[in-house]
Design a protein around this motif. Structure first.
Motif, PDB file in Angstrom:
ATOM      1  N   PRO A  60     114.591 -68.888  88.261  1.00  0.00           N
ATOM      2  CA  PRO A  60     113.743 -69.695  89.143  1.00  0.00           C
ATOM      3  C   PRO A  60     114.446 -71.014  89.433  1.00  0.00           C
ATOM      4  O   PRO A  60     115.379 -71.406  88.733  1.00  0.00           O
ATOM      5  N   ALA A  61     114.013 -71.706  90.455  1.00  0.00           N
ATOM      6  CA  ALA A  61     114.685 -72.931  90.901  1.00  0.00           C
ATOM      7  C   ALA A  61     114.860 -73.947  89.785  1.00  0.00           C
ATOM      8  O   ALA A  61     115.894 -74.609  89.705  1.00  0.00           O
ATOM      9  N   ASP A  62     113.876 -74.067  88.883  1.00  0.00           N
ATOM     10  CA  ASP A  62     114.015 -75.060  87.823  1.00  0.00           C
ATOM     11  C   ASP A  62     115.086 -74.692  86.806  1.00  0.00           C
ATOM     12  O   ASP A  62     115.493 -75.516  86.005  1.00  0.00           O
ATOM     13  N   GLY A  63     115.602 -73.483  86.844  1.00  0.00           N
ATOM     14  CA  GLY A  63     116.690 -73.074  85.959  1.00  0.00           C
ATOM     15  C   GLY A  63     118.065 -73.261  86.570  1.00  0.00           C
ATOM     16  O   GLY A  63     119.081 -73.133  85.895  1.00  0.00           O
ATOM     17  N   HIS A  64     118.121 -73.570  87.853  1.00  0.00           N
ATOM     18  CA  HIS A  64     119.406 -73.716  88.541  1.00  0.00           C
ATOM     19  C   HIS A  64     120.204 -74.910  88.032  1.00  0.00           C
ATOM     20  O   HIS A  64     121.426 -74.848  87.955  1.00  0.00           O
ATOM     21  N   ILE A  65     119.524 -75.994  87.695  1.00  0.00           N
ATOM     22  CA  ILE A  65     120.229 -77.225  87.324  1.00  0.00           C
ATOM     23  C   ILE A  65     121.155 -76.992  86.135  1.00  0.00           C
ATOM     24  O   ILE A  65     122.268 -77.511  86.109  1.00  0.00           O
ATOM     25  N   GLU A  66     120.729 -76.202  85.171  1.00  0.00           N
ATOM     26  CA  GLU A  66     121.574 -75.928  84.004  1.00  0.00           C
ATOM     27  C   GLU A  66     122.861 -75.214  84.422  1.00  0.00           C
ATOM     28  O   GLU A  66     123.950 -75.544  83.958  1.00  0.00           O
ATOM     29  N   VAL A  67     122.729 -74.249  85.320  1.00  0.00           N
ATOM     30  CA  VAL A  67     123.901 -73.515  85.803  1.00  0.00           C
ATOM     31  C   VAL A  67     124.816 -74.453  86.580  1.00  0.00           C
ATOM     32  O   VAL A  67     126.029 -74.481  86.369  1.00  0.00           O
ATOM     33  N   TYR A  68     124.244 -75.255  87.492  1.00  0.00           N
ATOM     34  CA  TYR A  68     125.047 -76.160  88.309  1.00  0.00           C
ATOM     35  C   TYR A  68     125.783 -77.184  87.443  1.00  0.00           C
ATOM     36  O   TYR A  68     126.946 -77.491  87.695  1.00  0.00           O
ATOM     37  N   GLU A  69     125.089 -77.715  86.433  1.00  0.00           N
ATOM     38  CA  GLU A  69     125.740 -78.686  85.551  1.00  0.00           C
ATOM     39  C   GLU A  69     126.877 -78.037  84.765  1.00  0.00           C
ATOM     40  O   GLU A  69     127.935 -78.635  84.574  1.00  0.00           O
ATOM     41  N   ASP A  70     126.663 -76.802  84.331  1.00  0.00           N
ATOM     42  CA  ASP A  70     127.703 -76.082  83.593  1.00  0.00           C
ATOM     43  C   ASP A  70     128.927 -75.843  84.479  1.00  0.00           C
ATOM     44  O   ASP A  70     130.067 -76.067  84.065  1.00  0.00           O
ATOM     45  N   VAL A  71     128.692 -75.422  85.719  1.00  0.00           N
ATOM     46  CA  VAL A  71     129.801 -75.184  86.652  1.00  0.00           C
ATOM     47  C   VAL A  71     130.508 -76.504  86.969  1.00  0.00           C
ATOM     48  O   VAL A  71     131.744 -76.569  86.980  1.00  0.00           O
ATOM     49  N   HIS A  72     129.754 -77.552  87.191  1.00  0.00           N
ATOM     50  CA  HIS A  72     130.353 -78.862  87.484  1.00  0.00           C
ATOM     51  C   HIS A  72     131.231 -79.317  86.326  1.00  0.00           C
ATOM     52  O   HIS A  72     132.353 -79.786  86.532  1.00  0.00           O
ATOM     53  N   ARG A  73     130.725 -79.163  85.110  1.00  0.00           N
ATOM     54  CA  ARG A  73     131.510 -79.542  83.922  1.00  0.00           C
ATOM     55  C   ARG A  73     132.815 -78.731  83.856  1.00  0.00           C
ATOM     56  O   ARG A  73     133.886 -79.268  83.608  1.00  0.00           O
ATOM     57  N   GLY A  74     132.721 -77.429  84.116  1.00  0.00           N
ATOM     58  CA  GLY A  74     133.910 -76.577  84.085  1.00  0.00           C
ATOM     59  C   GLY A  74     134.931 -76.958  85.146  1.00  0.00           C
ATOM     60  O   GLY A  74     136.138 -76.968  84.892  1.00  0.00           O
ATOM     61  N   LEU A  75     134.448 -77.288  86.349  1.00  0.00           N
ATOM     62  CA  LEU A  75     135.369 -77.686  87.415  1.00  0.00           C
ATOM     63  C   LEU A  75     136.034 -79.025  87.096  1.00  0.00           C
ATOM     64  O   LEU A  75     137.228 -79.209  87.359  1.00  0.00           O
ATOM     65  N   ARG A  76     135.277 -79.944  86.510  1.00  0.00           N
ATOM     66  CA  ARG A  76     135.872 -81.230  86.115  1.00  0.00           C
ATOM     67  C   ARG A  76     136.962 -81.017  85.058  1.00  0.00           C
ATOM     68  O   ARG A  76     138.022 -81.642  85.117  1.00  0.00           O
TER      69      ARG A  76
END
Length: 102
Positions: A60-76
């Motif tokens: 659900p939409a409220d679970g997206h932030i965890e995924v996005y933060e994880d991907v952002h951390r990995g890209l950094r």
């Protein structure tokens, strides 16, 4: 109704209503993939992040932030690793031949 007689959320729900598969069929607001293509880049770290984004399709939409933060951390981390990679030693410029005609 007073505070002592409030209903408990979820009380009286059937097991079928709580099942995610049933909710996806009967609830048009259930999570669904967006169908956004993820084209591989050829860089393992970036491609892993792109694949991780697919996990958000089933949340659900409220679970997206965890995924996005994880991907952002990995890209950094991937970009930081590129910055910290050893640079090759400079190649000396070729020395022009000496002319002995003088």
């Amino acid at each position: 109704m007073n505070d002592s007689t409030r209903e408990i959320p979820g009380a009286g729900e059937t097991r079928e209503a709580a099942e995610p598969a049933t909710a996806a069929v009967t609830d048009p607001a259930a999570p669904a993939p967006l169908g956004v293509p993820r084209t591989p880049t050829g860089h393992a770290g970036v491609d892993a992040g792109l694949e991780r984004l697919a996990d958000a399709d089933h949340l659900p939409a409220d679970g997206h932030i965890e995924v996005y933060e994880d991907v952002h951390r990995g890209l950094r981390e991937t970009l930081t690793a590129l910055d910290n990679a050893p640079t090759p030693a400079p190649v000396p410029a070729p020395v022009p031949p000496h002319d002995n005609r003088s």
